[in-house]
Scaffold this motif. Structure first.
Motif, mmCIF file in Angstrom:
data_model
loop_
_atom_site.group_PDB
_atom_site.id
_atom_site.type_symbol
_atom_site.label_atom_id
_atom_site.label_comp_id
_atom_site.label_asym_id
_atom_site.label_seq_id
_atom_site.Cartn_x
_atom_site.Cartn_y
_atom_site.Cartn_z
ATOM 1 N N ALA A 296 56.027 65.184 62.831
ATOM 2 C CA ALA A 296 55.387 64.328 61.532
ATOM 3 C C ALA A 296 55.385 62.803 62.278
ATOM 4 N N VAL A 297 56.897 62.690 63.249
ATOM 5 C CA VAL A 297 56.902 61.522 63.954
ATOM 6 C C VAL A 297 55.882 61.672 65.196
ATOM 7 N N ILE A 298 55.572 62.161 66.244
ATOM 8 C CA ILE A 298 54.806 62.732 66.813
ATOM 9 C C ILE A 298 53.878 62.338 66.675
ATOM 10 N N PHE A 299 53.157 63.293 65.769
ATOM 11 C CA PHE A 299 51.299 63.462 65.270
ATOM 12 C C PHE A 299 51.381 61.581 64.962
ATOM 13 N N MET A 300 52.635 61.306 63.607
ATOM 14 C CA MET A 300 51.987 59.766 63.616
ATOM 15 C C MET A 300 51.378 59.235 64.842
ATOM 16 N N SER A 301 52.561 58.707 66.013
ATOM 17 C CA SER A 301 52.393 58.151 67.240
ATOM 18 C C SER A 301 51.568 58.820 68.244
ATOM 19 N N LEU A 302 51.119 60.103 68.274
ATOM 20 C CA LEU A 302 50.133 59.949 68.377
ATOM 21 C C LEU A 302 47.989 60.192 68.031
ATOM 22 N N ARG A 303 48.400 59.529 66.504
ATOM 23 C CA ARG A 303 47.246 58.917 66.129
ATOM 24 C C ARG A 303 47.309 57.533 66.482
ATOM 25 N N THR A 304 48.279 56.844 66.096
ATOM 26 C CA THR A 304 47.985 55.269 66.574
ATOM 27 C C THR A 304 47.829 55.387 68.077
ATOM 28 N N ALA A 305 48.074 56.467 68.804
ATOM 29 C CA ALA A 305 47.699 56.366 70.109
ATOM 30 C C ALA A 305 46.210 56.285 70.237
ATOM 31 N N SER A 306 45.340 56.703 69.568
ATOM 32 C CA SER A 306 44.179 57.526 69.459
ATOM 33 C C SER A 306 43.296 56.817 69.436
ATOM 34 N N LEU A 307 44.424 56.159 67.490
ATOM 35 C CA LEU A 307 43.346 54.446 67.157
ATOM 36 C C LEU A 307 43.280 53.247 68.309
ATOM 37 N N ALA A 308 44.058 52.743 68.705
ATOM 38 C CA ALA A 308 43.669 51.590 69.332
ATOM 39 C C ALA A 308 42.829 51.522 70.507
ATOM 40 N N HIS A 309 42.494 50.748 69.967
ATOM 41 C CA HIS A 309 40.877 50.228 70.950
ATOM 42 C C HIS A 309 41.473 50.193 73.208
ATOM 43 N N SER A 310 42.214 49.786 73.359
ATOM 44 C CA SER A 310 42.532 49.663 74.469
ATOM 45 C C SER A 310 43.954 50.689 75.146
ATOM 46 N N HIS A 311 42.644 50.705 76.950
ATOM 47 C CA HIS A 311 43.270 51.454 77.649
ATOM 48 C C HIS A 311 45.160 51.813 77.850
ATOM 49 N N PHE A 312 45.418 50.184 77.766
ATOM 50 C CA PHE A 312 46.971 50.335 77.711
ATOM 51 C C PHE A 312 47.127 50.282 76.687
ATOM 52 N N GLY A 313 46.734 50.081 75.568
ATOM 53 C CA GLY A 313 47.439 50.194 74.142
ATOM 54 C C GLY A 313 47.215 52.269 73.748
ATOM 55 N N ARG A 314 46.724 53.135 73.793
ATOM 56 C CA ARG A 314 46.574 54.586 74.354
ATOM 57 C C ARG A 314 47.640 54.707 75.003
ATOM 58 N N LEU A 315 47.304 54.168 76.149
ATOM 59 C CA LEU A 315 48.813 54.999 77.190
ATOM 60 C C LEU A 315 49.669 54.810 77.037
ATOM 61 N N THR A 316 50.060 53.571 76.643
ATOM 62 C CA THR A 316 52.020 52.974 76.651
ATOM 63 C C THR A 316 51.947 53.929 75.000
ATOM 64 N N ALA A 317 51.556 53.992 73.803
ATOM 65 C CA ALA A 317 51.314 54.295 72.933
ATOM 66 C C ALA A 317 51.841 55.990 72.631
ATOM 67 N N ALA A 318 50.866 56.443 73.922
ATOM 68 C CA ALA A 318 51.529 58.183 73.816
ATOM 69 C C ALA A 318 51.874 58.463 75.257
ATOM 70 N N GLY A 319 53.105 57.348 76.420
ATOM 71 C CA GLY A 319 53.774 57.478 76.623
ATOM 72 C C GLY A 319 55.079 57.922 76.582
ATOM 73 N N VAL A 320 55.360 57.004 75.130
ATOM 74 C CA VAL A 320 56.243 56.860 74.552
ATOM 75 C C VAL A 320 56.865 57.616 73.586
#
Length: 385
Positions: A296-320
């Motif tokens: 659940a934690v992993i899924f919610m974190s990846l969903r947060t990454a997918s909603l980010a408008h900036s490429h930086f936000g997507r990649l950092t959230a997905a990397g964490v």
């Protein structure tokens, strides 16, 4: 935190507005995982809050508040500190090589005197994700797919990985390498390079085993392949862990009734092998429930990454998220005898302040991406600025 031109009431309103955007279900899942860890530590200490459970809860409480504080920091600030944090982490890793504190044959710590000691490799886990996210934010999709630009992230990943492996800390080195590679792949790396890299890694395994790994690391691999060859020595950890896992059955022996952990047969029962402790007392059902929380934690974190408008936000959230998922996968495989013992804890469940702090700071970044998901991070003309 002050905002120019805003009154104190407006500032507080803005702060509360940001905090209201933090994912409450996500926070609840983190609290449940940490609480499960505290309950297991209370059990294996003979129904005592000391020496582990009380400290675990206190550390998590402080780390949780830190996560909330970091969540309100603007995403552009994270982008601004990305390269300096990576550079500082690399300098500290070099300092470990020169003046690091040696413990149990490993040189991994920097001594801060009255403040204690810490492992710079923990800072690098976050610094690497931020720096790679910042770098790829400045590249086009074609440049990220396959070009000479790949040399820069290769150096960014390779330098700290080699330094950490030399300490030696194979578990953290593997985490750094796989986390960095996950960010590179998510940035849009060509499948041709991915397949070529997998072939290269496969070809490099035999010579690495012979000439790169230390003797004790080679012994860990041999023990993983056949732990019964030395049941009272190098194979002891894996065998006792398997016994604890198997003896739990479907529903477990009951809280506080795990013989392997209560009678101290299971080594590192509060840290690396706490998942085996939980399996013995709560069985398959308890393990499945915990793993569902991790999913659940992993899924919610990846969903947060997918909603980010900036490429930086997507990649950092997905990397964490990748780092967190790797912790779970490596520790789970290690405890079940599906991977060599490399000293990687189960995040938030295991006892230990350094990893908990790193994980929660990373989740502070993830929640910052969620809170500021509409923010745009300006790409500089040069991707290295």
């Amino acid at each position: 935190m002050t905002f120019p031109g805003l009154s104190s009431r407006a500032e507080r309103g803005l702060l509360f507005d940001k905090l209201s955007r933090v994912d409450g279900v996500f926070c609840l899942a983190l609290c449940l995982i940490a609480s499960a860890g505290a309950l297991m530590m209370f059990s294996i200490a003979g129904s005592s809050w000391e020496p582990w459970a009380a400290n675990h809860i206190t550390r998590f409480g402080v780390a949780f508040l830190l996560m909330l504080a970091l969540a309100v920091i603007d995403l552009r600030v994270w982008a601004l500190i990305a390269y300096p944090l990576y550079a500082l982490s690399l300098i500290l890793l070099i300092a470990v090589e020169l003046i690091g504190d040696v413990r149990l044959g490993a040189q991994r710590w920097l001594d801060l005197g009255p403040l204690g000691s810490f492992q710079p490799s923990e800072i690098m886990k976050l610094g690497l994700v931020l720096a790679l996210g910042r770098y790829y934010h400045g590249l086009s999709a074609e440049q990220a797919r396959m070009s000479w630009h790949l040399l820069v992230p290769a150096l960014m990943i390779g330098a700290p990985t080699l330094l950490v492996a030399h300490q030696p800390d194979l578990g953290t080195a593997v985490l750094l390498a796989l986390t960095g590679l996950s960010v590179v792949v998510l940035a849009g790396l060509s499948w041709k390079i991915i397949l070529a890299g997998m072939a290269f890694v496969a070809a490099a395994i035999p010579p690495s085993y012979m000439f790169v790994l230390h003797e004790y690391q080679r012994q860990r691999v041999l023990t993983f392949l056949d732990p019964e060859t030395d049941p009272s020595g190098s194979g002891y950890h894996i065998l006792q862990s398997k016994i604890a896992l198997g003896s739990g059955g479907l529903l477990g022996k009951g809280y506080g009734l795990g013989s392997q952990s209560q009678l101290n047969f299971l080594p590192e029962k509060q840290t690396d092998f706490i998942f085996a402790t939980l399996a013995e007392e709560f069985g398959f059902v308890g393990c499945a429930a915990l793993l569902l929380l991790y999913v659940a934690v992993i899924f919610m974190s990846l969903r947060t990454a997918s909603l980010a408008h900036s490429h930086f936000g997507r990649l950092t959230a997905a990397g964490v998220t990748s780092t967190f998922a790797l912790y779970v996968l490596i520790n789970g495989a290690m405890v079940m005898g599906m991977a060599p013992v490399v000293g990687v804890p189960m995040p938030l469940l295991s006892y230990g302040g350094s990893v908990m702090l790193t994980v929660m700071i990373g989740f502070g970044l993830v929640q910052s991406v969620r809170v500021h998901r509409y923010s745009e991070v300006t790409a500089s003309k040069s991707s290295l600025i």
